[in-house]
Each structure stands twice: as structure tokens, then as C-alpha cells.
Motif scaffolding. Structure first.
Motif, short mmCIF file in Angstrom:
data_model
loop_
_atom_site.label_atom_id
_atom_site.label_comp_id
_atom_site.label_asym_id
_atom_site.label_seq_id
_atom_site.Cartn_x
_atom_site.Cartn_y
_atom_site.Cartn_z
N ASP A 166 -25.81 -86.62 62.82
CA ASP A 166 -25.64 -88.08 62.89
C ASP A 166 -24.20 -88.48 63.23
O ASP A 166 -23.87 -89.66 63.17
CB ASP A 166 -26.01 -88.78 61.56
CG ASP A 166 -27.43 -88.50 61.13
OD1 ASP A 166 -28.16 -87.84 61.89
OD2 ASP A 166 -27.81 -88.93 60.03
N SER A 206 -29.31 -91.63 62.31
CA SER A 206 -30.19 -90.58 62.75
C SER A 206 -29.50 -89.80 63.87
O SER A 206 -28.33 -90.03 64.16
CB SER A 206 -31.53 -91.16 63.23
OG SER A 206 -32.44 -90.12 63.52
N ASP A 262 -31.89 -93.73 65.94
CA ASP A 262 -31.98 -94.86 65.02
C ASP A 262 -32.03 -96.19 65.77
O ASP A 262 -31.95 -97.24 65.13
CB ASP A 262 -30.78 -94.85 64.06
CG ASP A 262 -29.44 -94.85 64.79
OD1 ASP A 262 -29.45 -94.86 66.04
OD2 ASP A 262 -28.40 -94.84 64.12
N SER A 310 -24.50 -90.00 55.82
CA SER A 310 -25.17 -88.82 56.36
C SER A 310 -24.51 -87.52 55.96
O SER A 310 -24.79 -86.50 56.53
CB SER A 310 -25.18 -88.91 57.89
OG SER A 310 -23.86 -88.90 58.37
N HIS A 346 -32.83 -83.08 57.29
CA HIS A 346 -32.83 -84.46 57.74
C HIS A 346 -33.98 -85.23 57.11
O HIS A 346 -35.08 -84.73 57.01
CB HIS A 346 -32.99 -84.47 59.25
CG HIS A 346 -32.09 -85.49 59.88
ND1 HIS A 346 -32.42 -86.79 59.95
CD2 HIS A 346 -30.87 -85.36 60.43
CE1 HIS A 346 -31.44 -87.45 60.54
NE2 HIS A 346 -30.49 -86.60 60.84
N ARG A 371 -34.30 -88.83 57.97
CA ARG A 371 -34.28 -90.14 58.61
C ARG A 371 -35.65 -90.42 59.22
O ARG A 371 -36.29 -89.54 59.77
CB ARG A 371 -33.22 -90.20 59.70
CG ARG A 371 -31.89 -89.62 59.29
CD ARG A 371 -31.15 -90.56 58.35
NE ARG A 371 -29.76 -90.14 58.21
CZ ARG A 371 -29.27 -89.59 57.14
NH1 ARG A 371 -30.03 -89.38 56.09
NH2 ARG A 371 -28.00 -89.26 57.09
N HIS A 429 -36.37 -91.99 61.92
CA HIS A 429 -36.44 -91.96 63.37
C HIS A 429 -36.31 -90.58 63.94
O HIS A 429 -36.44 -90.40 65.14
CB HIS A 429 -35.34 -92.84 63.97
CG HIS A 429 -35.50 -94.28 63.60
ND1 HIS A 429 -36.38 -95.12 64.25
CD2 HIS A 429 -34.90 -95.02 62.64
CE1 HIS A 429 -36.30 -96.33 63.71
NE2 HIS A 429 -35.41 -96.29 62.75
N SER A 430 -36.00 -89.59 63.15
CA SER A 430 -35.76 -88.25 63.68
C SER A 430 -37.09 -87.58 63.95
O SER A 430 -37.74 -87.09 63.04
CB SER A 430 -34.94 -87.43 62.70
OG SER A 430 -33.71 -88.03 62.47
#
Length: 666
Positions: free
Chosen positions: A284, A305, A378, A481, A559, A561, A563-564
């Protein structure tokens, strides 16, 4: 900064943002997409990419745009801020069966109003050379997939060449092609030409000229993106093993290396003067690396992200107020090597020439600002300023810092200079020398640094100031992050993002011709490996940096997130490779953390973005800076134009309801 608390503010799509130079505005009439403007179902598809070329049209409308959406490839006249986009009349449109375009690149040298050379890479490994103006398909490379069966992640024309191009694959290999050569009917046989730390270069053994001329094997896992330096002499690669590697392209020599904070690196770009490289990826973060010092000089935190694209804004980057003072922190030998090396690169860029004339006795103030941007999964666009307080941390600031949180570990005690900062590989000055450049080694050898993984700052090994080794500021900048997640995403294969900065330079750097020679590669002035393409001249070991030997596993994707998301269409073998030996990968990451390869977060300045705006509903895959606008694109297939300050009036009078904005940008 975007709102942190969620809710309506967080989900609102921004149509303009403000920086110190003014207001950037989204031009809804200049949006390019598929002709029906229907959002593309992006699940399982390769990232949308955009390439530009100028054909020097006499009408003054010479810009052309190419972009891929799913199985489709479009080629339009790009009208930018001048006129609204006419999506009903693409110059060329192609729909592919059985494979998808993944990346593309124009040759700016050969482009004319009647003909352009466009390379297109595909998900099954082939590379196509087409002319979308003549609507011709001239050649198909790796047609039988005998050279490489994996997805093409990045394709670029070699700067200054009309016929050479470089192709990267998710297998971790790069291949150098010549458009004049055939690929042969059998799988190529290779002979080792050069080998170094975690990379090798092979020539193709053949009685007649055939492709590929060279095969580069770099790191472990996919090679996600590469970028040529502005002068075309160096090559920076971002790999899934988390390493940035910078090579001298002609001689295939490793110049320097950097390791991501964690996870793979997805994107890389050069500053316009070639002095700095910015990389982004699955940590990130955006990481700024100095080419001359071979070290991380700053990190930027703003994305939530993975970072998909990084790009420098050549129009906003500036060097003013005379020559900057010295900031050489190396030994005398390194100082002279840098001077000699810089002279040998023979650059004509004005900002580079001014930056390279640094004098240790010159303390005149200087204003240096590099502007770069990043977009991520993101859906956010971030703009960053890299200023002289980061570039020259030991000198009196010519102006106050803005939008920069510098995490200072130590400061010179006797200078009264409270704003001086020190970074990982620079030592604090002694009380007797306040503004003179220090002469202690700038780049602490990684082998030395590796013996001190416990967290003591590397610079304190040679510090003469006697400051406590780990003194930290009382408050750390906001950073969401940094902690590792406890929920690895396991089998998801990351977006193998290829670069969006398609402004291929035209400054011809040492024309590369694949003619065999009899010189060996052991001379001090390293010979072009392309000239030696058919002669294996033995193995040369390089020990530029101690990179450790166990870097053979991909890093686990720590991770969580939303959106990942990885490539659903990736090969199962890629996923199996990614799942293998994550425990060893974690141990390897622990070895590099705290060294010059990957300094700790508190050891380098932490930048905060000037602008951080949500500008799309889907993950962003493109960021390109042009003269009068910047261009972004998201995975739904919408290519958006943002007018620079003062450029928006050209379209303000147009109000065509047929060109209403899509649902992506409100």
C-alpha cells in the motif's frame, strides 16, 4: 485527505481537486470507453491499459489513444481538453477470441499520420505487431508459445530503436525481440551470457538470426512491470518477490536493489531526470529510491489497498533558484565515481544538469520539487510532492515543509538546526561540520547491515554524534497499512500491472544493433550484451549488494483490504507457486527489514499525499500525465481526462446530452 469515517463522504466520487497550482477538473465530455458506454464486467479480466502516441499531424490534432477492455482493443483520435470524444468513430477496433490483450506500446520514432507501430501483449503469451491506421497485422511473435506460455505483463519498445522491443511475462522472464527476426518453429535453446544476484541473461543459440535475441530471468515469481530510464541506458523492474532491480541495460549489470516493505511490487517509474525511481505494490506504499545513492529516501502512505500505477508529472516537476548545495554522503571514492558515472550518462535534460552540478561549498537555497502520482485498487488517486527537505536533509530549508511528515531519528546537536532530518543510510554530521557534506559511507553494505537485524538504525553504526540509536518522535503520522494482517489471502494472484506511463522517450541512447562481435564482457567499460547476442562470454558474478540466497519464494499476501483482488483468470500453476513456502518467505522478509534494502518505517521520511481522492467505483489501472491534462482509467473500461488548472475553459461551452457522463464518474 479523504474522509476516514466512511459514510456518504467516503463513497462520493470526486470530479475535481485542488493543488497549489490550481483546480483539476474532470471533463465528462472527454471520457473514452466502449462505444455503448456500458460498464464492463471486469471480473476475471486483465487490467484496462492506455497508450498514447503523437503522429505529428499537420492539423494539430496528432494525439492517438489505444486502450483495451476485456477481449476488445480500441484506437481513437484523442481530443483531450480540446473537443468532446466521439466514440462512434474508432479508427480501429479489434475483438480477440481465446485470449485477451494485457498491455500495449506505441513506437514514437516511427509514428506518422499514415502509419503507427503498436505492440500488443496477450494473456496467452503472444505479442502482436499491428498498424491500427492501416488496419494491418504485420507480425505475431511467440505465436506457438514456444518461447513463453505465461501472460505478458509488460511490453515496451527499446528507447531510440525502430525494431527492438522488450517483453516481460508472469513467468519472471523478459525477452528481447527484433521485429525483423522470426521466432522459429522449435523452442529456442539458450546459452548463458551473464549471471548475477538472482538474475541471469541468456542468448539464443541459433545458426541464423531468430527471436528472442536475449532472455532475462529476474527474481522469483512474476515480473510485473519494467521501465526504461529517460536516457534509455538503464532498466528498472518490479517483481512479485518484492524486489526493485535496476540494471544497466546494454551490459546487463545490476546497479542496485530495493525490497518492498512486504508483498510484491506491481509498478515502477523514473523521474524525468532519471535521478529517482518510485515503486508501488502490495504494501500500500509508494517508495522513493535514489538512483545515485542506491537507497530508499522516502515512503508515501495514503492508499488503503494495493498501488497499481505510479507516474511522475514532468510538467509540475521543477528545479529553481540556482544549483542545489551538496548532499553527497559517501566516501571520496564514491563521490568521484558518481561524478564520473554521471558524466558518462550524457544527459541533456536541464533539470538533471542543474541537479548534477552540486558543490559541497555552495550553500545557496534551492527549490526542488518532484511531483508524482499514484492510483490503486482502493479507487483513489494520490498526488505527492518530493521536496528538498527530503532530497537534501542536512541543509537549511529554503522554504517550510508542506504535506510532509518526516520521522526523524536523530538530529545534529550543535547546529541548532531543528528541522534537519536523517535517513537510513546517511550519518549525522559532527558538530564541527554543519553544512559540509559528510564523508562517511552513504551506502552501508547490506552484508554489514544484515548482521544487525535487531532494529538498531544502520546509520548509528558510523554515527559520530553519540545520539541514542532508536529515539523516535513522540507522535507518528497516521498509518493504516503498517501492521501485518493475520488473514493472508492465500491463493489470490495479484494484479500483474503494467505501466501506464506510455510517454516513451525519443532521445536516442546508444543505438542497439544485434550484430555479433568478438569482444568479451569482462572489460571495465561493459560492452553491450546485445552486440554479443550470439557469443556466450562466460559467467560474471556480481556482488553489488548482499541480497541473501534464500529469496526463492513469493511473499504471502498479508492483506485484508476489500479492494485487493487478484486475477481470477490466472493460471492454476501461478497460484500453486504463490502458495508454496510462505513460511520461508516470511523469514526472508525478516532478514532484509532494517537493512539498506528495506529500511524500517521509522528510519526514512514518511510522505503524506497532497491529494487523496476517490475518483471511481472500480479499481484504478491507469495514470498518465500529459501536457494539458492527466488521464486515469478504471477496470470498468472508462478512460477519464482531468484538465489541468487553466485548461478547462476549452470545453466549458459544450453541453451535448449525448455525451453525458457514465455511472462511473458523477
Amino acid at each position: 485527505m479523504a474522509a476516514e469515517g466512511g459514510g456518504k463522504e467516503m463513497n462520493e466520487i470526486k470530479t475535481q481537486f485542488t493543488t497549489r497550482e490550481g483546480v483539476y477538473k474532470l471533463l465528462t465530455h472527454s471520457e473514452y470507453s466502449r462505444p455503448n458506454r456500458v460498464p464492463f464486467n471486469s471480473q476475471g479480466s486483465n487490467p484496462v491499459k492506455v497508450s498514447f502516441v503523437n503522429v505529428n499531424d499537420q492539423s494539430g490534432n496528432g494525439d492517438r489513444i489505444c486502450f483495451n477492455v476485456g477481449r476488445e482493443l480500441y484506437f481513437y483520435i484523442y481530443k483531450g481538453v480540446r473537443k468532446a470524444a466521439d466514440l462512434s468513430k474508432p479508427i480501429d477496433k479489434r475483438i480477440y477470441k481465446g485470449t485477451q490483450p494485457t498491455c500495449h506500446d506505441f513506437n514514437p520514432i516511427t509514428a506518422t499520420a499514415e502509419s503507427v507501430s503498436l505492440l500488443v501483449g496477450f494473456s496467452a503469451g503472444q505479442v502482436q505487431l499491428i498498424d491500427p491506421i492501416k488496419k494491418e497485422t504485420s507480425k505475431l511473435f511467440n505465436e506457438e508459445r514456444l518461447i513463453d506460455k505465461s501472460r505478458v505483463t509488460c511490453v515496451r519498445w527499446v528507447p531510440g530503436s525502430e525494431s527492438l522491443f522488450l517483453v516481460a511475462h508472469s513467468s519472471g522472464s523478459m525477452y528481447l525481440y527484433n521485429v525483423e527476426n522470426t521466432c522459429g518453429t522449435t523452442a529456442p535453446h539458450y546459452q548463458l551470457l551473464k549471471q548475477g544476484e538472482n538474475y541471469a541473461v541468456h542468448t539464443c543459440k541459433s545458426k541464423s538470426a531468430r527471436n528472442p535475441l536475449l532472455r532475462w530471468t529476474v527474481g522469483e515469481g512474476a515480473l510485473n512491470e519494467f521501465a526504461f530510464s529517460p536516457d534509455g541506458k538503464f532498466l528498472a523492474s518490479a517483481s512479485q518477490d518484492g524486489f526493485l532491480r535496476v540494471f544497466g541495460f546494454d551490459a546487463a549489470e545490476l546497479h542496485g536493489t530495493m525490497k518492498s516493505y512486504f508483498g510484491g511490487l506491481l509498478c515502477v517509474c523514473w523521474s524525468p531526470d532519471g535521478r529517482y525511481i518510485v515503486a508501488g505494490g502490495e504494501d500500500d506504499l509508494v517508495t522513493v529510491w535514489s538512483f545515485s545513492d542506491c537507497r530508499v529516501i522516502a515512503r508515501g502512505h495514503g492508499h488503503k489497498s494495493w498501488v497499481s500505477v505510479v507516474a511522475f508529472d514532468h510538467c509540475t516537476t521543477s528545479v529553481e533558484d540556482g544549483d542545489p548545495p551538496a548532499e553527497f554522503s559517501g566516501s571520496d571514492e564514491e563521490f568521484h565515481e558518481q561524478i564520473h558515472f554521471g558524466a558518462g550518462r550524457d544527459r541533456a535534460n536541464s533539470s538533471h544538469s542543474r541537479l548534477s552540478k552540486r558543490n559541497s561549498t555552495d550553500s545557496r537555497p534551492v527549490s526542488v520539487t518532484y511531483r508524482f502520482g499514484s492510483v490503486g485498487q482502493d479507487t483513489q488517486l494520490c498526488l505527492w510532492d518530493l521536496t528538498e527537505d527530503i532530497l537534501f536533509p542536512h541543509l537549511p530549508l529554503s522554504r517550510t515543509r508542506t504535506h510532509t511528515n518526516v520521522m526523524s531519528a536523530t538530529s545534529p546537536p550543535a547546529t541548532g538546526q531543528t528541522t534537519a532530518t536523517t535517513t537510513t543510510t546517511t550519518t549525522t554530521t559532527t558538530p564541527a561540520a554543519t553544512t559540509t557534506a559528510t564523508t562517511t559511507a552513504a551506502a552501508v553494505p547490506a552484508a554489514v547491515a544484515a548482521t544487525n537485524p535487531g532494529g538498531a538504525n544502520v546509520k548509528d553504526n558510523t554515527s559520530a554524534s553519540g545520539n541514542p540509536p532508536n529515539s523516535l518522535p513522540g507522535t507518528l503520522p497516521r498509518s493504516n497499512s503498517l501492521p501485518h494482517s493475520s488473514n493472508p489471502t492465500g491463493g489470490s494472484t495479484p494484479n500483474s500491472h503494467t505501466g501506464s506511463n506510455s510517454s516513451s522517450t525519443t532521445n536516442a541512447a546508444a543505438t542497439l544493433t544485434p550484430t555479433p562481435t568478438t569482444t568479451t564482457s569482462t572489460s571495465t567499460k561493459a560492452n553491450s550484451i546485445i552486440d554479443s547476442a550470439f557469443i556466450a562470454t562466460g559467467v560474471s558474478k556480481f556482488a553489488t549488494l548482499s541480497l541473501h540466497d534464500s529469496r526463492k519464494e513469493r511473499h504471502e499476501k498479508d492483506h485484508k483490504r476489500n479492494h485487493s483482488m487478484g486475477h481470477i483468470s490466472s493460471k492454476s500453476s501461478d497460484k500453486l507457486n504463490q502458495l508454496s513456502s510462505t513460511r520461508t518467505a516470511k523469514a526472508e522478509a525478516a532478514k532484509t527489514l532494517g537493512t539498506t534494502l528495506c529500511p524500517r518505517m521509522e528510519d526514512v521520511p514518511l510522505l503524506e499525499p497532497l491529494v487523496c481522492k476517490k475518483i471511481a467505483h472500480e479499481r484504478l489501472t491507469v495514470l498518465i500525465f500529459l501536457e494539458d491534462c492527466l488521464v486515469t482509467a478504471c477496470q470498468e473500461g472508462f478512460v477519464c481526462t482531468w484538465a489541468r488548472p487553466g485548461k478547462v475553459g476549452l470545453l466549458s461551452s459544450q453541453n451535448n446530452p449525448a455525451n453525458s457522463p457514465s455511472g462511473t464518474v458523477v
